[in-house]
Write an enzyme that holds these catalytic residues in place. Structure first.
Site, PDB file in Angstrom:
ATOM      1  N   LYS A 114     105.317  58.673  20.276  1.00 52.64           N
ATOM      2  CA  LYS A 114     103.569  57.875  19.523  1.00 52.64           C
ATOM      3  C   LYS A 114     103.770  58.553  18.401  1.00 52.64           C
ATOM      4  O   LYS A 114     102.879  57.200  18.235  1.00 52.64           O
ATOM      5  CB  LYS A 114     102.704  58.406  20.711  1.00 52.64           C
ATOM      6  CG  LYS A 114     103.767  58.377  22.989  1.00 52.64           C
ATOM      7  CD  LYS A 114     103.076  56.532  22.567  1.00 52.64           C
ATOM      8  CE  LYS A 114     103.411  56.426  23.772  1.00 52.64           C
ATOM      9  NZ  LYS A 114     103.230  55.073  23.984  1.00 52.64           N
ATOM     10  N   ASN A 170     102.145  48.175  25.464  1.00 53.87           N
ATOM     11  CA  ASN A 170     102.020  49.762  26.676  1.00 53.87           C
ATOM     12  C   ASN A 170     103.080  50.279  27.413  1.00 53.87           C
ATOM     13  O   ASN A 170     103.046  51.194  28.135  1.00 53.87           O
ATOM     14  CB  ASN A 170     101.219  49.578  27.308  1.00 53.87           C
ATOM     15  CG  ASN A 170     100.452  50.389  28.417  1.00 53.87           C
ATOM     16  OD1 ASN A 170     100.161  51.015  28.125  1.00 53.87           O
ATOM     17  ND2 ASN A 170     100.994  50.278  29.650  1.00 53.87           N
ATOM     18  N   SER A 202      99.057  58.037  21.693  1.00 55.76           N
ATOM     19  CA  SER A 202      99.173  58.854  22.690  1.00 55.76           C
ATOM     20  C   SER A 202      98.186  59.984  22.111  1.00 55.76           C
ATOM     21  O   SER A 202      98.211  60.103  20.586  1.00 55.76           O
ATOM     22  CB  SER A 202     100.034  60.118  23.333  1.00 55.76           C
ATOM     23  OG  SER A 202      99.506  60.822  24.569  1.00 55.76           O
ATOM     24  N   TYR A 255     108.207  63.076  24.170  1.00 54.08           N
ATOM     25  CA  TYR A 255     107.076  61.635  23.794  1.00 54.08           C
ATOM     26  C   TYR A 255     106.251  62.007  22.323  1.00 54.08           C
ATOM     27  O   TYR A 255     105.994  60.839  22.026  1.00 54.08           O
ATOM     28  CB  TYR A 255     106.246  62.499  25.125  1.00 54.08           C
ATOM     29  CG  TYR A 255     104.795  61.237  25.181  1.00 54.08           C
ATOM     30  CD1 TYR A 255     104.837  59.806  26.013  1.00 54.08           C
ATOM     31  CD2 TYR A 255     104.035  61.739  24.644  1.00 54.08           C
ATOM     32  CE1 TYR A 255     104.192  59.325  26.251  1.00 54.08           C
ATOM     33  CE2 TYR A 255     102.348  61.040  25.680  1.00 54.08           C
ATOM     34  CZ  TYR A 255     102.912  59.625  25.812  1.00 54.08           C
ATOM     35  OH  TYR A 255     102.040  58.548  26.976  1.00 54.08           O
TER      36      TYR A 255
END
Length: 257
Positions: free
Chosen positions: A160, A91, A143, A156
């Site tokens: 992800k 996580n 995400s 990001y």
């Protein structure tokens, strides 16, 4: 879903806050021994104390998941001391906001180091132990930005997205060994960092929430319920999927008013 996890052992990275802490608290409340990992000592101590105060079994471990050797060693140590590792939740996350023209390569690499490289390390170590035992479940946290494009979030989003495809491949390799590997795909979640964003830019935050079909962000407990379900025997025939938990955002077709 209220399955008990008595006697089972779980490792959760990024477990001192937000989704990770909610998941740790939920698993501990249902009988699991939870090893919570994060970089910040103070938040770790607070989370550990809260779980113990509720009667849960918990260990807090200060860890930077980008230290691959330390991360892998921690997983091996937990499995050795407890004689098992049943659940792993990757996580921990890193995010940098910038237009591509201004995004630094170091920031790109940092997001990949946490969101993809560390997930590889954690999954590889846990997967090996679980495959030998013939059982186990791993959940990697992605995400909505991994499946829908958002400006200024290239590093990001890309990292992800890599996590999702890696999860699917790992699931195929482990599928016949009794080990399941899945991804959860959160949308906007009301974590502490998100609350800071709301405080700084309330109008933008309100518009963001309004753009979600359910007209609100999720809360960490709602994400934890999905994660715990995926870890549980109730999901015994589910592997290799990326499950959106986002109030309908990833399914939404945007049409200008």
């Amino acid at each position: 879903m209220n399955q008990r996890f008595d006697g089972q052992v779980a490792i959760i990275t990024g477990g001192s806050d937000g989704i990770g802490r909610a998941t740790a608290e939920m698993l501990a409340a249902r009988g699991a021994t939870v090893i919570v990992c994060a970089r910040g000592k103070e938040k770790l101590a607070t989370t550990e104390a809260a779980i113990k105060a509720s009667g849960g079994k918990v260990e807090a471990k200060q860890l930077d998941v980008t230290d691959s050797n330390a991360f892998a060693a921690l997983i091996e140590d937990v499995a050795s001391r407890y004689g098992r590792l049943d659940m792993m939740v990757n996580n921990a996350m890193s995010v940098h906001y910038a237009p591509i023209g201004k995004l630094k390569l170091d920031h790109w690499r940092k997001d990949f180091a946490v969101n993809a490289d560390a997930v590889f390390v954690g999954t590889k170590a846990a997967m090996g132990l679980m495959m030998k035992a013939g059982k186990g479940s791993i959940v990697n946290i992605s995400s909505t930005t991994a499946i829908r494009a958002a400006p200024y979030m290239s590093s990001y989003s890309a990292s992800k997205a890599a996590l999702i495809q890696f999860t699917a491949v790992a699931a195929m390799e482990a599928a016949d060994s009794g080990v399941r590997i899945n991804a959860i795909v959160p949308g906007q979640v009301q974590t502490a960092s998100n609350e800071e964003f709301v405080a700084k830019a309330p109008e933008v935050a309100a518009k963001t929430a309004e753009a979600i079909p359910m007209k609100r962000g999720g809360n960490p407990e709602e994400l934890a319920e999905a994660i715990v379900f995926m870890l549980s025997d109730a999901a015994s025939y589910i592997t290799g999927i990326a499950l959106p938990v986002d109030g309908g955002k990833s399914a939404q077709l945007y049409l200008p008013s």
